[in-house]
Design a protein around this motif. Structure first.
Motif, PDB file in Angstrom:
ATOM      1  N   THR A 139      54.861  48.029  -4.051  1.00 46.05           N
ATOM      2  CA  THR A 139      54.852  47.708  -5.745  1.00 46.05           C
ATOM      3  C   THR A 139      53.494  47.889  -6.470  1.00 46.05           C
ATOM      4  OG1 THR A 139      56.900  46.553  -5.356  1.00 46.05           O
ATOM      5  CG2 THR A 139      56.009  46.001  -7.486  1.00 46.05           C
ATOM      6  N   ASP A 187      62.786  42.556 -11.804  1.00 50.97           N
ATOM      7  CA  ASP A 187      63.671  43.356 -10.352  1.00 50.97           C
ATOM      8  C   ASP A 187      64.788  41.805 -10.897  1.00 50.97           C
ATOM      9  OD1 ASP A 187      64.643  44.979  -8.115  1.00 50.97           O
ATOM     10  OD2 ASP A 187      64.253  42.424  -7.072  1.00 50.97           O
ATOM     11  N   TYR A 191      66.612  44.996 -13.376  1.00 55.13           N
ATOM     12  CA  TYR A 191      65.850  45.847 -14.218  1.00 55.13           C
ATOM     13  C   TYR A 191      66.586  46.129 -15.856  1.00 55.13           C
ATOM     14  CZ  TYR A 191      64.211  46.943  -9.492  1.00 55.13           C
ATOM     15  OH  TYR A 191      63.510  47.385  -8.088  1.00 55.13           O
ATOM     16  N   LYS A 210      59.613  51.640 -11.589  1.00 53.44           N
ATOM     17  CA  LYS A 210      60.231  51.620 -10.289  1.00 53.44           C
ATOM     18  C   LYS A 210      60.239  53.301  -9.668  1.00 53.44           C
ATOM     19  CE  LYS A 210      65.030  50.448 -10.980  1.00 53.44           C
ATOM     20  NZ  LYS A 210      65.726  51.626 -10.353  1.00 53.44           N
ATOM     21  N   VAL A 230      61.601  45.441  -2.543  1.00 48.62           N
ATOM     22  CA  VAL A 230      61.201  44.899  -3.848  1.00 48.62           C
ATOM     23  C   VAL A 230      61.202  43.233  -3.689  1.00 48.62           C
ATOM     24  CG1 VAL A 230      60.818  44.247  -5.946  1.00 48.62           C
ATOM     25  CG2 VAL A 230      61.408  46.391  -5.529  1.00 48.62           C
TER      26      VAL A 230
END
Length: 386
Positions: A139, A187, A191, A210, A230
């Motif tokens: 991330t 997340d 999104y 993303k 994530v």
């Protein structure tokens, strides 16, 4: 050492911009600077990118080719960069374990060369995979690559400032942790673009981060030891202070360390040619109860505006940087480049090596004949299979 500097454009760039402004028909171009600056201060042409950007990725690629007897410092580039730039690239690759002290690419370096990231982020991912925090590192790498930014707001827009203050603060550990927390918060909303707008984040940049993360997850699957999702709950529960992630960042940014000054919150970079720098004013890095910032930090990049600032910083422990400092002590630039230690020029051939040129020619011709014969045999073998 590389930094983002504000510099003047060249005359070629100025002429190109004039063309962009008047493509449809002839006209006049009014420039917001005197003609004397255009004629006397602007360079004729833009400096080639290879001469003004980091060469760590390019040098790593050359090392991964396994070319025999290649000396990076003497490599024949089309636009030769400065020796200092090449040495800085070699130093960075050595400090992050991409090459060994003899300049040979390591197993870690080969994996790094396969990842479409700058070497520091590639090394961070590999170390994070080893420590068990790969999901978080993915991330961070994606967000840094996409360079998410806040939407521009007026200086008196108190509502916009309030919305930004509602974002995660990185738990005081620094900007890398904040970027991770922001992405994880997004997340959890599925999104939702409206969440980005509500918090003054550019939707386009967040969506791009993303996509980058999804791409990196697919590429790194073959070496991944854990989940790349994530929301990796195991990582979050076992590491509330993000120690594993911060340690991985320390390894990845081994060439971008800074140590705080003794009596104030200024820093100096660690390693070759120390430079006085400061943490960027927008950083979320927090100090202790006395207001002192962490003793050691890593930074993603340097920006030169009114003064040198470190942007995207993260606190690291002193014990983590000891191996890096030991490497600096035994660094031999000539060996890293591919040459032999202690000599910059190749030694002359001995007399016995050049005393019999006819014999050398015979050996060379024999090698050529054997290669031709081997190629002929391979061709006949393929033809027989058909």
């Amino acid at each position: 050492m590389y930094s983002l500097d504000v510099v003047q454009i060249s005359r070629v760039q100025a002429d190109q911009r004039a063309g962009r402004a008047g493509r449809t028909r002839p006209g006049k171009c009014y420039r917001l600077y005197p003609i004397s600056i255009y004629q006397k201060e602007f360079l004729e042409a833009t400096i080639p990118e290879i001469q003004r950007s980091s060469l760590a990725g390019s040098v790593l690629y050359l090392k991964s080719l396994d070319l025999p007897d290649i000396n990076i410092l003497k490599f024949d580039f089309l636009d030769p960069p400065s020796r200092e730039s090449l040495e800085d690239a070699l130093r960075q690759l050595y400090l992050i374990d991409a090459i060994d002290e003899n300049g040979q690419i390591t197993d870690v370096g080969r994996i790094m060369a396969e990842l479409p990231l700058e070497p520091s982020l590639s090394r961070t991912l590999i170390e994070a995979n080893k420590l068990g925090c790969l999901s978080q590192a993915l991330t961070v790498a994606a967000v840094l690559s996409a360079e998410i930014t806040f939407r521009s707001t007026r200086s008196k827009d108190m509502e916009g400032k309030r919305k930004r203050q509602e974002l995660p603060d990185g738990s005081g550990w620094g900007d890398h942790i904040q970027l991770l927390q922001i992405f994880e918060s997004w997340d959890r909303t599925g999104y939702d673009p409206r969440w980005c707008s509500d918090h003054e984040l550019q939707v386009r940049g967040m969506k791009f981060s993303k996509d980058v993360r999804n791409q990196l997850s697919q590429i790194i699957q073959k070496i991944a030891k854990g989940s790349t999702d994530v929301q990796a709950k195991k990582e979050q529960k076992s590491d509330p202070d993000y120690r594993k992630l911060r340690r991985a960042l320390c390894v990845g940014y081994g060439n971008q360390l800074a140590e705080r000054m003794l009596h104030h919150n200024g820093y100096h970079t660690v390693g070759y040619r120390a430079q006085l720098v400061q943490v960027h004013p927008f950083s979320v890095l927090e100090g202790d109860e006395y207001g002192k910032l962490p003793v050691y930090i890593v930074y993603h990049e340097l920006i030169n505006t009114t003064r040198p600032f470190m942007r995207n910083v993260c606190a690291v422990d002193q014990s983590w940087i000891k191996p890096i400092l030991k490497k600096l002590e035994r660094l031999d630039m000539n060996k890293l480049s591919g040459g032999s230690s202690g000599s910059k020029d190749p030694e002359p051939l001995e007399d016995k090596q050049v005393s019999s040129p006819k014999k050398a020619m015979d050996v060379k011709q024999s090698d050529v004949d054997s290669k031709i014969q081997a190629a002929r045999e391979r061709y006949l073998a393929r033809k027989g299979k058909k």
